[in-house]
Design a protein around this motif. Structure first.
Motif, mmCIF file in Angstrom:
data_model
loop_
_atom_site.group_PDB
_atom_site.id
_atom_site.type_symbol
_atom_site.label_atom_id
_atom_site.label_comp_id
_atom_site.label_asym_id
_atom_site.label_seq_id
_atom_site.Cartn_x
_atom_site.Cartn_y
_atom_site.Cartn_z
ATOM 1 N N ALA A 135 46.893 40.102 25.988
ATOM 2 C CA ALA A 135 47.890 39.958 25.124
ATOM 3 C C ALA A 135 48.421 41.509 24.468
ATOM 4 O O ALA A 135 49.774 41.256 24.407
ATOM 5 C CB ALA A 135 47.451 39.163 23.821
ATOM 6 N N GLY A 136 47.819 42.473 24.542
ATOM 7 C CA GLY A 136 48.293 43.536 23.986
ATOM 8 C C GLY A 136 49.374 44.218 24.614
ATOM 9 O O GLY A 136 49.959 45.140 24.323
ATOM 10 N N THR A 137 49.409 43.690 26.001
ATOM 11 C CA THR A 137 50.130 44.392 27.051
ATOM 12 C C THR A 137 51.584 44.208 26.447
ATOM 13 O O THR A 137 52.541 44.931 26.858
ATOM 14 C CB THR A 137 50.248 43.653 28.473
ATOM 15 O OG1 THR A 137 48.706 43.850 28.697
ATOM 16 C CG2 THR A 137 51.051 44.321 29.429
ATOM 17 N N ARG A 138 51.826 42.954 25.914
ATOM 18 C CA ARG A 138 53.316 42.856 25.425
ATOM 19 C C ARG A 138 53.707 43.650 24.273
ATOM 20 O O ARG A 138 54.873 44.149 24.431
ATOM 21 C CB ARG A 138 53.165 41.194 24.804
ATOM 22 C CG ARG A 138 54.490 40.790 24.391
ATOM 23 C CD ARG A 138 55.773 40.818 25.496
ATOM 24 N NE ARG A 138 57.018 40.198 25.187
ATOM 25 C CZ ARG A 138 57.259 39.036 25.194
ATOM 26 N NH1 ARG A 138 56.395 38.027 25.564
ATOM 27 N NH2 ARG A 138 58.703 38.938 24.947
ATOM 28 N N GLY A 139 52.816 44.111 23.295
ATOM 29 C CA GLY A 139 53.330 44.932 22.557
ATOM 30 C C GLY A 139 53.584 46.592 22.909
ATOM 31 O O GLY A 139 54.521 47.230 22.637
ATOM 32 N N ILE A 140 52.756 46.796 24.255
ATOM 33 C CA ILE A 140 53.236 47.969 24.950
ATOM 34 C C ILE A 140 54.523 48.150 25.590
ATOM 35 O O ILE A 140 55.200 49.161 25.615
ATOM 36 C CB ILE A 140 52.092 48.312 25.948
ATOM 37 C CG1 ILE A 140 50.658 48.595 25.128
ATOM 38 C CG2 ILE A 140 52.292 49.581 26.798
ATOM 39 C CD1 ILE A 140 49.569 48.978 26.144
ATOM 40 N N TRP A 144 59.065 50.090 25.528
ATOM 41 C CA TRP A 144 59.846 50.454 26.133
ATOM 42 C C TRP A 144 61.200 49.789 26.301
ATOM 43 O O TRP A 144 62.127 50.007 26.978
ATOM 44 C CB TRP A 144 59.206 50.252 27.778
ATOM 45 C CG TRP A 144 58.425 51.512 28.499
ATOM 46 C CD1 TRP A 144 59.114 52.683 29.091
ATOM 47 C CD2 TRP A 144 57.194 51.818 28.103
ATOM 48 N NE1 TRP A 144 58.250 53.637 29.432
ATOM 49 C CE2 TRP A 144 57.050 53.172 28.766
ATOM 50 C CE3 TRP A 144 56.192 51.388 27.405
ATOM 51 C CZ2 TRP A 144 56.008 53.851 28.672
ATOM 52 C CZ3 TRP A 144 55.001 52.172 27.360
ATOM 53 C CH2 TRP A 144 54.766 53.283 28.031
ATOM 54 N N PHE A 145 61.305 48.576 25.270
ATOM 55 C CA PHE A 145 62.421 47.948 25.488
ATOM 56 C C PHE A 145 63.791 48.309 24.958
ATOM 57 O O PHE A 145 64.706 48.250 25.675
ATOM 58 C CB PHE A 145 62.229 46.745 24.267
ATOM 59 C CG PHE A 145 63.336 45.590 24.207
ATOM 60 C CD1 PHE A 145 63.585 44.814 25.382
ATOM 61 C CD2 PHE A 145 64.214 45.640 23.128
ATOM 62 C CE1 PHE A 145 64.282 43.735 25.340
ATOM 63 C CE2 PHE A 145 65.258 44.638 23.135
ATOM 64 C CZ PHE A 145 65.406 43.696 24.134
ATOM 65 N N LEU A 171 53.731 53.627 34.795
ATOM 66 C CA LEU A 171 53.941 53.723 36.313
ATOM 67 C C LEU A 171 55.408 52.733 36.590
ATOM 68 O O LEU A 171 56.184 53.369 37.398
ATOM 69 C CB LEU A 171 52.928 53.195 36.959
ATOM 70 C CG LEU A 171 53.321 52.985 38.673
ATOM 71 C CD1 LEU A 171 53.646 54.204 39.295
ATOM 72 C CD2 LEU A 171 51.862 52.331 39.293
ATOM 73 N N ALA A 172 55.483 51.705 36.047
ATOM 74 C CA ALA A 172 56.605 50.826 36.450
ATOM 75 C C ALA A 172 57.782 51.299 35.755
ATOM 76 O O ALA A 172 59.100 51.455 36.263
ATOM 77 C CB ALA A 172 56.444 49.365 35.545
ATOM 78 N N HIS A 173 57.861 52.386 34.635
ATOM 79 C CA HIS A 173 59.135 52.658 34.085
ATOM 80 C C HIS A 173 59.201 54.539 34.407
ATOM 81 O O HIS A 173 60.055 54.890 33.852
ATOM 82 C CB HIS A 173 58.966 52.581 32.532
ATOM 83 C CG HIS A 173 59.120 51.332 32.095
ATOM 84 N ND1 HIS A 173 57.989 50.251 32.015
ATOM 85 C CD2 HIS A 173 60.125 50.463 31.706
ATOM 86 C CE1 HIS A 173 58.497 49.154 31.563
ATOM 87 N NE2 HIS A 173 59.776 49.191 31.430
#
Length: 282
Positions: A135-140, A144-145, A171-173
């Motif tokens: 769930a904490g991935t959403r905050g990460i 980057w938003f 990595l994705a960004h």
């Protein structure tokens, strides 16, 4: 969030949907009960079958076909109800990036009008058995938003699981257009928060590429970054500050979190020196 195998943000052949959110993609599972082993080797328990809801969804033809077949129980109907898509995140400026190891796949169960707007749907999918992202991935992702993080060590407050997620989001960004710093450059690794190998990967990413930077998230990826255009051209010099923290925590043995042999400080130094990098432990 956007589910896709091709959308305006992610060119491809089969757009699936543009969604305001994907409920069930980021979930913390309760700890599994410990089972008494019945033999030397034991298969791990299957992860639960999650229900995922595409919230505020604007479906494209493949998903429209699956929704239309939602009440069909024949073999052909079940095939039509199947969807499979990678997942990406859309930023405030409309740009989008595919997330690493994020996907939605399963069988469409139902759809209802969404409260988020006219013509939008909330689509519920019985997902294939897989571990959801924490769930904490959403905050990460939220960091980057509006662009990359601008401060160092924001990852340090997280546990090992979310530090790994941080490196995956980095990595994705990553900035593919940024040139490598030339050979001979001196980089500084903070080192104060390298209490686990995941922390090292977050720290080295920022040492080479600045806040939110990426420079590997496992040993193979670190080796790849040292061999290609990922921000630094080897050989270079790495000043590892507060290395005593890593010396104390990255020790030999079995890593229960990763279920693999532990990565030690000496192992990491060996990877760098194999590429001609001068590592100075301070």
């Amino acid at each position: 969030m956007v589910g896709h195998t091709g959308t305006p943000q992610f060119p491809g052949e089969d757009a699936v949907a543009l969604c305001a959110d994907i409920d069930g993609l980021f979930v913390d599972l309760p700890p599994r009960p410990r089972e008494r082993p019945t033999g030397l080797f034991r298969e791990p328990a299957e992860p639960p079958v999650p229900h995922v809801t595409l919230v505020g969804c604007r479906p494209e033809p493949p998903l429209e076909t699956a929704i239309a077949a939602a009440h069909q129980a024949t073999k052909a109907g079940l095939r039509r109800r199947r969807v499979s898509a990678d997942v990406g995140a859309v930023a405030a400026d409309g740009s989008a990036v595919a997330l690493v190891a994020a996907a939605v796949s399963g069988t469409v169960l139902s759809s209802v009008p969404s409260t988020l707007g006219s013509g939008l749907l909330d689509v519920t999918i019985a997902g294939d058995a897989r571990e959801p992202r924490p769930a904490g991935t959403r905050g990460i992702l939220d960091l980057w938003f509006t662009g990359r993080p601008t401060r160092y060590n924001l990852w340090a407050r997280h546990d090992r699981t979310l530090r790994h997620e941080w490196a995956g989001v980095a990595l994705a960004h990553r900035r593919r257009e940024a040139p490598d710093r030339p050979a001979g450059t001196v980089f500084h690794l903070d080192g104060r928060f390298v209490t686990d190998v995941e922390g090292f990967y977050c720290d080295i990413g920022e040492a080479i590429n600045g806040p939110g930077g990426y420079f590997g998230w496992n040993l193979d990826a670190l080796d790849d970054c040292l061999s290609a255009t990922w921000g630094a051209q080897a050989p270079f010099r790495l000043l590892w500050h507060d290395s005593a923290v890593a010396r104390r925590h990255l020790v030999a043995g079995h890593d229960r979190h990763r279920r693999a042999p532990a990565v030690t400080l000496d192992t990491l130094v060996q990877v760098f020196t194999a590429h001609g990098v001068d590592v100075e432990l301070r």
